[in-house]
Design a protein around this motif. Sequence first.
Motif, short mmCIF file in Angstrom:
data_model
loop_
_atom_site.label_atom_id
_atom_site.label_comp_id
_atom_site.label_asym_id
_atom_site.label_seq_id
_atom_site.Cartn_x
_atom_site.Cartn_y
_atom_site.Cartn_z
N ASN A 200 0.84 -1.19 0.00
CA ASN A 200 0.00 0.00 0.00
C ASN A 200 0.88 1.25 0.00
O ASN A 200 0.88 2.01 -0.96
N HIS A 201 1.67 1.45 1.07
CA HIS A 201 2.63 2.56 1.05
C HIS A 201 3.70 2.37 2.11
O HIS A 201 3.57 1.57 3.04
N ILE A 202 4.78 3.14 1.94
CA ILE A 202 5.91 3.19 2.87
C ILE A 202 5.97 4.60 3.43
O ILE A 202 5.94 5.58 2.68
N SER A 203 6.09 4.72 4.75
CA SER A 203 6.04 6.03 5.40
C SER A 203 7.35 6.35 6.10
O SER A 203 7.91 5.50 6.81
N LEU A 244 3.85 9.67 -5.22
CA LEU A 244 4.32 8.52 -5.99
C LEU A 244 5.81 8.69 -6.26
O LEU A 244 6.25 9.79 -6.65
N ASP A 245 6.58 7.61 -6.07
CA ASP A 245 7.96 7.65 -6.55
C ASP A 245 7.95 7.40 -8.06
O ASP A 245 6.87 7.21 -8.66
N PRO A 246 9.08 7.44 -8.75
CA PRO A 246 9.07 7.29 -10.22
C PRO A 246 8.55 5.94 -10.70
O PRO A 246 8.35 5.76 -11.91
N ILE A 251 4.65 6.63 -1.36
CA ILE A 251 5.53 6.93 -0.23
C ILE A 251 4.97 8.15 0.51
O ILE A 251 4.28 8.97 -0.08
N GLU A 252 5.28 8.23 1.79
CA GLU A 252 4.65 9.24 2.64
C GLU A 252 5.69 9.92 3.52
O GLU A 252 6.58 9.27 4.07
N TYR A 253 5.55 11.24 3.65
CA TYR A 253 6.19 11.97 4.73
C TYR A 253 5.16 12.09 5.87
O TYR A 253 4.00 12.43 5.63
N THR A 254 5.60 11.82 7.10
CA THR A 254 4.73 11.96 8.25
C THR A 254 5.52 12.50 9.42
O THR A 254 6.76 12.57 9.38
N THR A 255 4.83 12.88 10.48
CA THR A 255 5.48 13.24 11.73
C THR A 255 4.44 13.21 12.85
O THR A 255 3.23 13.17 12.60
N GLU A 256 4.95 13.20 14.08
CA GLU A 256 4.11 13.26 15.28
C GLU A 256 3.13 12.10 15.37
O GLU A 256 1.99 12.27 15.84
#
Length: 310
Positions: A200-203, A244-246, A251-256
């Motif tokens: 599904n995705h990588i964070s 989306l990567d190429p 992919i995800e940026y997250t925090t907290e």
Amino acid sequence: MSLAFRPITHLRHVGIAVPSYRQAVDFYQNVWGLTPVAQDSGVTFFGTPADPEHYILRVREDRQKRLDLIAFAADSPTDVDLLAERLIDRQIKIDRDPDKLSTPGGGYGLRFFDPDGRLIEVSADVELRPYRQLEAKESIPQKLSHVVINTTNVHATKAFYEDVLGFRLSDWLGDFMCFMRSGPQHHILAISQAPSHSLNHISFEMRGIDEYMRGTGRMIRHGHRPLWGPGRHGAGDNTFSYFLDPFDNIIEYTTELEIVDEDTWEPSVYDPASPDTQDQWGTGGAMTEVMLPIMLKTRDDVGLWTPSPM
């Protein structure tokens, strides 16, 4: 063996394969913000200066895009051996018996397949790298946060990760996505009902809100518009910006991401129809606009039930 056996301490790394290797290395280093820590013929191991894990993402050249493996950490070699015994007792397919690892950082580990055919590695005694705290405005990932997988039977896959690997349920999103933890971090794994067995995705976790927004902005300036975000989820209370990567990996940026008290935490069921469940801030728009068709893949990933070449 005790029913309370909980061998997993945290998420180590994810391995992916891509058909355009040089493009992937350039993207993950110069746009996404990871640091190459080791390279070999057709493979790069990416880390971050803020994490003692030897690497958090492995990118390998192959003819087809695939998820190679998901790697978790165990507390000790003894736990790795005990896990192997549990896998054998339950007739779970082992790919590599417990042994010394030859990947960067070494260690002792084993590999096996989860019920969907995903390759899982569990290791202990991996050498740690020197690390430092990120500076203010340093908008690069500080660690691997979590990974989300798709399955055609969310309850069966959830039961495997609970019963065999000792994961605990943090929360449900409706009846189709569960958030699983191995410690106080709200989740290092989430499992989603879908028409396929797929990634599904990588964070990746950022230092803070400012760095998360700066990273999101860097992606936009490089021509990568967010699929969804910036926003803030209900379950986990974490920020999100999905891209989306190429190679069309999400992919995800997250925090907290929420830290829970494991002694008192009681799982909740979040209503997926609630706007606050999807995005507390109301800035990211509805998931169904772009994300849902991409997340709910109809084809199984390439490489299921197949050992990784390295």
